[in-house]
Design a protein around this motif. Sequence first.
Motif, short mmCIF file in Angstrom:
data_model
loop_
_atom_site.label_atom_id
_atom_site.label_comp_id
_atom_site.label_asym_id
_atom_site.label_seq_id
_atom_site.Cartn_x
_atom_site.Cartn_y
_atom_site.Cartn_z
N UNK A 16 -60.18 -6.88 -46.79
CA UNK A 16 -60.89 -5.83 -47.50
C UNK A 16 -60.49 -4.44 -47.00
N UNK A 17 -61.02 -3.45 -47.65
CA UNK A 17 -60.86 -2.05 -47.23
C UNK A 17 -61.33 -1.89 -45.79
N UNK A 22 -60.52 -0.61 -40.10
CA UNK A 22 -60.70 -0.95 -38.68
C UNK A 22 -59.35 -1.09 -37.97
N UNK A 23 -58.38 -1.66 -38.67
CA UNK A 23 -57.04 -1.81 -38.09
C UNK A 23 -56.41 -0.43 -37.85
N UNK A 24 -56.55 0.47 -38.83
CA UNK A 24 -56.04 1.83 -38.66
C UNK A 24 -56.69 2.48 -37.45
N UNK A 25 -58.00 2.32 -37.30
CA UNK A 25 -58.70 2.88 -36.16
C UNK A 25 -58.24 2.29 -34.84
N UNK A 26 -57.92 1.00 -34.85
CA UNK A 26 -57.52 0.32 -33.61
C UNK A 26 -56.09 0.66 -33.20
N UNK A 27 -55.17 0.75 -34.17
CA UNK A 27 -53.76 0.91 -33.80
C UNK A 27 -53.10 2.17 -34.35
N UNK A 28 -53.75 2.85 -35.28
CA UNK A 28 -53.23 4.12 -35.76
C UNK A 28 -52.19 4.04 -36.86
N UNK A 30 -51.23 4.59 -40.12
CA UNK A 30 -51.72 5.30 -41.31
C UNK A 30 -50.66 5.40 -42.40
N UNK A 31 -49.71 4.49 -42.42
CA UNK A 31 -48.71 4.47 -43.48
C UNK A 31 -49.44 4.55 -44.82
N UNK A 32 -49.05 5.47 -45.71
CA UNK A 32 -49.76 5.62 -46.99
C UNK A 32 -49.74 4.37 -47.86
N UNK A 33 -48.82 3.44 -47.63
CA UNK A 33 -48.86 2.17 -48.38
C UNK A 33 -50.16 1.42 -48.12
N UNK A 34 -50.79 1.70 -46.98
CA UNK A 34 -52.02 1.01 -46.60
C UNK A 34 -53.28 1.83 -46.86
N UNK A 35 -53.16 3.16 -46.90
CA UNK A 35 -54.37 3.99 -46.93
C UNK A 35 -54.47 4.96 -48.12
N UNK A 36 -53.42 5.11 -48.90
CA UNK A 36 -53.40 6.10 -49.98
C UNK A 36 -53.08 5.40 -51.30
N UNK A 51 -51.55 -4.11 -43.76
CA UNK A 51 -50.50 -4.10 -42.76
C UNK A 51 -50.10 -5.54 -42.45
N UNK A 52 -48.79 -5.78 -42.37
CA UNK A 52 -48.30 -7.13 -42.10
C UNK A 52 -48.83 -7.69 -40.79
N UNK A 53 -48.91 -6.86 -39.77
CA UNK A 53 -49.40 -7.33 -38.47
C UNK A 53 -50.89 -7.64 -38.53
N UNK A 54 -51.63 -6.93 -39.36
CA UNK A 54 -53.05 -7.27 -39.56
C UNK A 54 -53.15 -8.69 -40.13
N UNK A 55 -52.35 -8.98 -41.13
CA UNK A 55 -52.35 -10.31 -41.74
C UNK A 55 -51.92 -11.36 -40.71
N UNK A 56 -50.86 -11.07 -39.97
CA UNK A 56 -50.38 -12.00 -38.94
C UNK A 56 -51.43 -12.23 -37.87
N UNK A 57 -52.31 -11.27 -37.66
CA UNK A 57 -53.38 -11.42 -36.68
C UNK A 57 -54.28 -12.61 -36.98
N UNK A 58 -54.33 -13.03 -38.23
CA UNK A 58 -55.13 -14.22 -38.57
C UNK A 58 -54.57 -15.47 -37.91
N UNK A 59 -53.26 -15.48 -37.66
CA UNK A 59 -52.65 -16.60 -36.92
C UNK A 59 -53.22 -16.63 -35.51
#
Length: 141
Positions: A16-17, A22-28, A30-36, A51-59
């Motif tokens: 979700x948004x 939360x991921x942006x807040x944790x790691x910074x 802010x690529x516009x593909x994710x936030x704009x 973010x790909x690493x956010x998705x990979x974090x589910x692993x």
Amino acid sequence: MRFRVGDRASYTQTLSEAHVALFVGAVGDTNPLHVDEAYAKRSRFGGRIAQGILVAGLISTVIGTKLPGVGAIYLSQTLRFLKPTYLGDTITATAIVKAVREREKGGYVLTLETFCENQRGERVIEGEAVVLYEEPEGQAP
């Protein structure tokens, strides 16, 4: 042996948004593909993606909570990003035991096939993890 080749576990979450924020807040990141949204709509993806690493974090969630679970420590993880994950996609992360090596000092080293699939069953990420597992103190196998 506690673990066997072919053992598997999964974890599912809808991204979700709030997850992206939360991921942006944790790691910074802010690529516009994710936030704009306006920027992302003009991109090859046609909208915002997680973010790909956010998705990979589910692993990591699978490894740390299910297979092998509490006591697991990552030694390595390879990742191949195959498809974008859009906000609202439901992702299932899966780990499957490919190899088990018992350690002389106790515990195991597990090689895991890892992947994430979206709600359409399409793989968005795949890779391989190597994990050290030692039984948490006070817990029987």
